[in-house]
Design an enzyme around this catalytic site. Structure first.
Site, PDB file in Angstrom:
ATOM      1  N   GLU A 151       0.826  -1.215   0.000  1.00 12.55           N
ATOM      2  CA  GLU A 151       0.000   0.000   0.000  1.00 12.55           C
ATOM      3  C   GLU A 151       0.863   1.270   0.000  1.00 12.55           C
ATOM      4  OE1 GLU A 151      -2.863  -0.402   3.191  1.00 12.55           O
ATOM      5  OE2 GLU A 151      -4.157  -1.637   1.924  1.00 12.55           O
ATOM      6  N   GLU A 308      -6.396  -8.010  -0.715  1.00  7.83           N
ATOM      7  CA  GLU A 308      -6.781  -8.091   0.704  1.00  7.83           C
ATOM      8  C   GLU A 308      -8.239  -7.742   0.863  1.00  7.83           C
ATOM      9  OE1 GLU A 308      -4.623  -5.523   3.354  1.00  7.83           O
ATOM     10  OE2 GLU A 308      -2.705  -5.960   2.413  1.00  7.83           O
TER      11      GLU A 308
END
Ligand code: GAL
Length: 659
Positions: A151, A308
């Site tokens: 991320e 995710e």
């Protein structure tokens, strides 16, 4: 070409952190993964300190053993570069590499992403560990995908330290070449800002009042690019030392304002996304669908990977609600329906310690004697039965324009009213979802020719090239709906010449004489009964005709919704019923086929190959619903003659037979 060439199934699994557990447990992990149908894990994402305990000293033995064990168990690996969490030695050695906030606060290192994205020391250290991993594991048979970092821009999106300031100035130099050009672009005649030397330029650190918006915008661009440089650095090492294995990094689409993912999408081999349900929000499956459609769009229609999501509650929302029975399965298959060819979770086994110990996992603290585990096993079975959907595509008939730069600009301070970028995106998206329309997102400069209908939700910043693109689109027969406060500024946040909406006035056949925002609790009525709030405008028609006018409020008597050939404009924030009616009008004008007659709660998406059509139906309601069609139900093998009952809360996947 499949999403991950070395995998022949829909990917299923999650983040796996064996380093948090005694090795004795790893065999059990693998055998439970097999039981659950797990075939891909993301390995080593936060393991830098264990892989390189001291600068230049490496300990790969444990990772070798983990990879071998996974491979022996038939589990493929998405191997991470662990660069999102530098080890404690890093900041001790390089205190200058700590990130600094806008207020000038230097941040500490007892967490993750504590580094300045422009730091040369970080660049060297992260390149070092990436290179070591690439050399060691390039030929490991378990390796199918590289997972760079985690991320990017999640926790350290912006850094205002001296190194970042110098890097910002270099970025500006590259961009403008000449200081005079920067002065013009930034409008520095305003508030005595004219620069005589590059070194006078600061990042937009906290100042006594609002900072130059053009400077802010360039800092957003610079920051997204600074992280992108970090990604490129790792990707290039991985490509060089390990050709043939694709490189991805997990995006945070729709919820992350900091990164210009259109730009990033051209740099990754595989688009992957993380999505967490906004648990307390009613109908949060619609927001999920939106993020999934945005992921597919950023992947330019190709399949993508859900890197995710969660089996149950997370640990970082104000209240971390558990998922209802069946919800995790619906969430997963919704992503699949909207183009994901892999469904992964954070994380495989719940951590015993650290900040995320109350986050759900595939294998919860309670182990296999849990509903979560049974659901995980059952989802694995279902995904195993749906393999033939891989690489099929989703076709949309409407595009919503989505532009990170416009998001940045719209939400800068000192606008006529505080408007939120996602507000209109979600309003139009939700309305189209409820009408069973499939939506793509598109950059305003992208080729829109394939879409009968394009919606531009409050597209405040619009480049001249984007405006030309929209003109060409409408001239070519496309139908366009533009909502208020669109086409107002160029890429430097300077008002387009010629009055509002400068970029689109000719196309829409109107002028906005004045913005007339409403008071907080105020609403207005239109003469056809529609209700709106937040924002109105005083329009003057210059070729357009009024579809509806304001019955009251500051623009009473003036047009509120207009039409100019195939270009529609709505100058106010309609309520959901008004938005739905307007979209029905423009869909008809665009010649879209009637939306399927289905109960609203039944989400239906089609995935297609050249020869086969799949229908995925997800019943979000509390009563059964009938999906019209005929073919084979893939999860049960049942032949469907005419219509299939989808029980409340369940999902059905049909391979349609041509009649
Ligand atoms: C993600 C992150 C994961 C984990 C997860 C928890 O944003 O990538 O590492 O922290 O959130 O929900």
């Amino acid at each position: 070409m499949p999403l991950i060439p070395r995998m022949d199934r829909i990917a299923y699994g999650g983040d796996y952190n064996p380093e948090q557990w005694p090795e004795a447990l790893w065999t059990e992990d693998v055998s439970l993964m097999r039981e659950a149908g797990v075939n891909l894990v993301s390995l080593g994402i936060f393991a830098w300190a264990l892989l390189e305990p001291a600068p230049g000293e490496y300990e790969f033995g444990w990772l070798d053993r983990s990879l071998d064990l996974l491979h022996d168990g038939g589990i493929s690996v998405d191997l991470a570069t662990p660069t999102a969490a530098p080890p404690p030695w890093f900041l001790r050695r390089h205190p200058e590499a700590a990130p600094v906030t806008r207020e000038g606060l230097r941040l500490g290192g007892s967490a993750r992403q504590s580094f300045c994205p422009s730091s040369p020391a970080y660049a060297a250290a992260s390149a070092g560990i990436t290179e070591q991993l690439a050399r060691r594991y390039a030929d490991h048979p378990a390796l199918v995908l590289w997972h760079s970092h985690n991320e990017y821009g999640g926790a350290n999106a912006y850094c205002y330290c001296e190194t970042s300031a110098a890097a910002f100035r270099n970025w500006l130099r590259d961009h403008y070449g000449d200081l005079g050009k920067l002065n013009d672009a930034w409008g520095t005649a305003f508030w005595s800002q004219r620069y005589g030397d590059w070194d006078e330029i600061e990042p937009p650190i906290i100042a006594p009042t609002t900072v130059n918006p053009a400077q802010e915008l360039d800092f957003f661009r610079f920051s997204s690019d600074a992280h992108l440089a970090g990604f490129r650095r790792e990707r290039d090492i991985l490509h060089r030392l390990c050709p043939g294995v694709p490189v991805t990094t997990n995006f945070m689409l729709a919820n992350c304002k900091n990164i210009d993912y259109w730009k990033w999408s051209r740099e990754v081999d595989v688009v992957s996304n993380d999505h967490y349900l906004q648990a307390e929000r009613p109908d949060n499956h619609i927001e999920l669908a939106m993020c999934a459609d945005l992921s597919r769009s950023v992947a330019h229609g190709r399949p993508w990977l859900l890197m995710e999501h969660s089996t149950g509650g997370v640990n970082w929302q104000p209240r971390n609600l558990a998922k209802a029975p069946g919800e995790m399965r619906r969430n997963s298959l919704q992503h699949l329906a909207r183009g994901a060819d892999g469904i992964l979770f954070f994380q495989w086994r719940a951590s015993r310690y650290g900040a995320e110990k109350f986050h759900s996992a595939m294998l919860p603290h309670g182990g296999t004697a849990s509903r979560t585990w049974r659901d995980v096993v059952s989802l694995g079975e279902s995904l195993g039965a749906l393999g033939e959907l891989r690489d099929s595509r989703v076709a949309a008939d409407v595009a919503l324009l989505w532009d990170w730069e416009s998001w940045w600009a719209l939400e800068l301070p000192w606008r006529p009213a505080a408007l939120a970028f996602r507000d209109r995106q979600e309003a139009f998206y939700e309305s189209l979802w409820r009408a069973h329309r499939t939506v793509d997102f598109a950059h305003p400069e992208a080729d829109l020719g394939a879409y009968p209908l394009v919606v531009a939700p409050s597209s405040y910043l619009l480049s001249p090239a984007a405006a030309d693109n929209l003109r060409r689109y409408v001239a070519g027969g496309g139908t366009l709906l533009v909502s208020y406060f669109s086409g107002i500024v160029d890429t430097h946040d300077a008002v387009h010449a010629g009055g509002h909406p400068g970029a689109l006035g000719d196309l829409l056949g109107l002028a906005v004489e004045e913005f007339a925002p409403l008071r907080a609790a105020e609403s207005v009525r239109l003469d056809d009964g529609r209700v709106a709030d937040t924002w109105t405008e005083r329009l003057e028609l210059r070729g357009a005709t009024a579809v509806a006018s304001y019955a009251d409020g500051p623009a009473a008597g003036l047009p509120a919704i207009t039409r100019h050939g195939r270009a529609f404009y709505v100058s106010t924030r309609l309520d959901p019923a008004g938005t739905a009616a307007l979209l029905a009008t423009v869909a008809e004008a665009a010649g879209l086929p009637a939306a399927p007659e289905l109960p609203e709660q039944l989400e239906m998406v089609r995935r297609r190959t050249g020869t086969t059509e799949y229908v995925i139906a997800i019943n979000h309601g509390e009563t059964g619903a009938v999906l019209p069609g005929h073919g084979v139900e893939l999860l049960t093998g049942e032949r469907v003659a005419d219509g299939l009952e989808v029980p409340a809360g369940e999902v059905r996947v049909l391979r349609e037979n041509p009649r």
